[in-house]
Enzyme design. Structure first.
Site: not given
Ligand code: BG6
Ligand code: MG
Length: 217
Positions: A9, A16, A114, A144
């Site tokens: 994401l 972000t 995450a 990760k």
């Protein structure tokens, strides 16, 4: 044959990553240290607690477990304050047309992030509808470069790792994808994402067929 695409994401779908960086740097400075952009690369894809532990380690700062928890809550409040004002314009250029091309090719889409804020970000951007499966930091137990997040996403889609492409902007995310037996496409710079099967700067002008063709070359 590729039947699914798993997207990270932060820094892949939406911009972000810069908000995470700003909030971590603010916290680092308040704690009497700092955070460089190079160090920040190593925080991408890393969980909230582990990120702070690294910042403290780099700054030679020791905090109790309770203080660490407290500081991550502060960082998250600043981060959420930033992202709650986001709108669809912060979806990275080319991402939505690319996802449309994935759907048009009959492939499924999953999220492998995450972040514990992932669901909120998807809702703010109104893009939840694209995903067959959403795996985020609330569902995983290992960070990760462990491939768990991508393995869970593939399993929810009913696919094997070799049937999926992972799209990642983090070194740790690429490492996780490769370890798990996925095809790994890096979003960013070749010099940073050295282990990826393919690196593209962004999704502008791309569709799934062009990625498949480049992966096969
Ligand atoms: C990852 C980001 O996606 O999520 C990291 O790359 C971030 O920078 C991590 O620390 C955890 O996010 P959150 O929203 O749970 O603090
Ligand atoms: Mg990322």
């Amino acid at each position: 044959m590729i039947k699914g695409c798993i997207f990270d994401l932060d820094g892949v779908i939406v911009d972000t990553a810069q908000h995470h960086f700003q909030a971590w740097r603010r916290l680092a400075r308040e704690l009497g240290t700092d955070l460089t952009e190079t160090q920040n690369e190593r925080l991408k894809g890393v969980s909230r607690i582990e990120s702070l532990e690294l910042i403290l380690q780099w700054g030679g700062i020791e905090l109790s477990e309770a203080e660490i928890k407290q500081q991550t809550i502060r960082k998250n409040e600043w981060y959420v304050d930033q992202i709650k004002h986001m709108d669809k314009h912060e979806i990275l250029d080319g991402v939505l047309p690319f996802m449309e091309s994935v759907k048009a090719a009959g492939c499924m889409i999953a999220l492998g992030s995450a972040s514990k804020n992932a669901g909120m970000v998807l809702d703010i951007l109104d893009i939840r509808k694209y995903f067959t499966s959403i795996i985020d930091g609330n569902k995983t137990t290992r960070s990760k470069p462990d491939p768990q997040v991508f393995e869970m996403a593939a399993a929810e889609m009913g696919l094997k790792p070799e049937e999926c492409i992972v799209f990642e902007d983090a070194e740790k995310g690429i490492e996780a994808a490769i370890k798990g037996g996925f095809k790994a496409v890096g979003i960013g710079k070749k010099e940073v994402l050295t282990e990826a099967d393919l690196v593209i700067p962004n999704f502008i002008g791309r569709d799934l067929n062009s990625i498949l063709a480049d992966l096969n070359n």
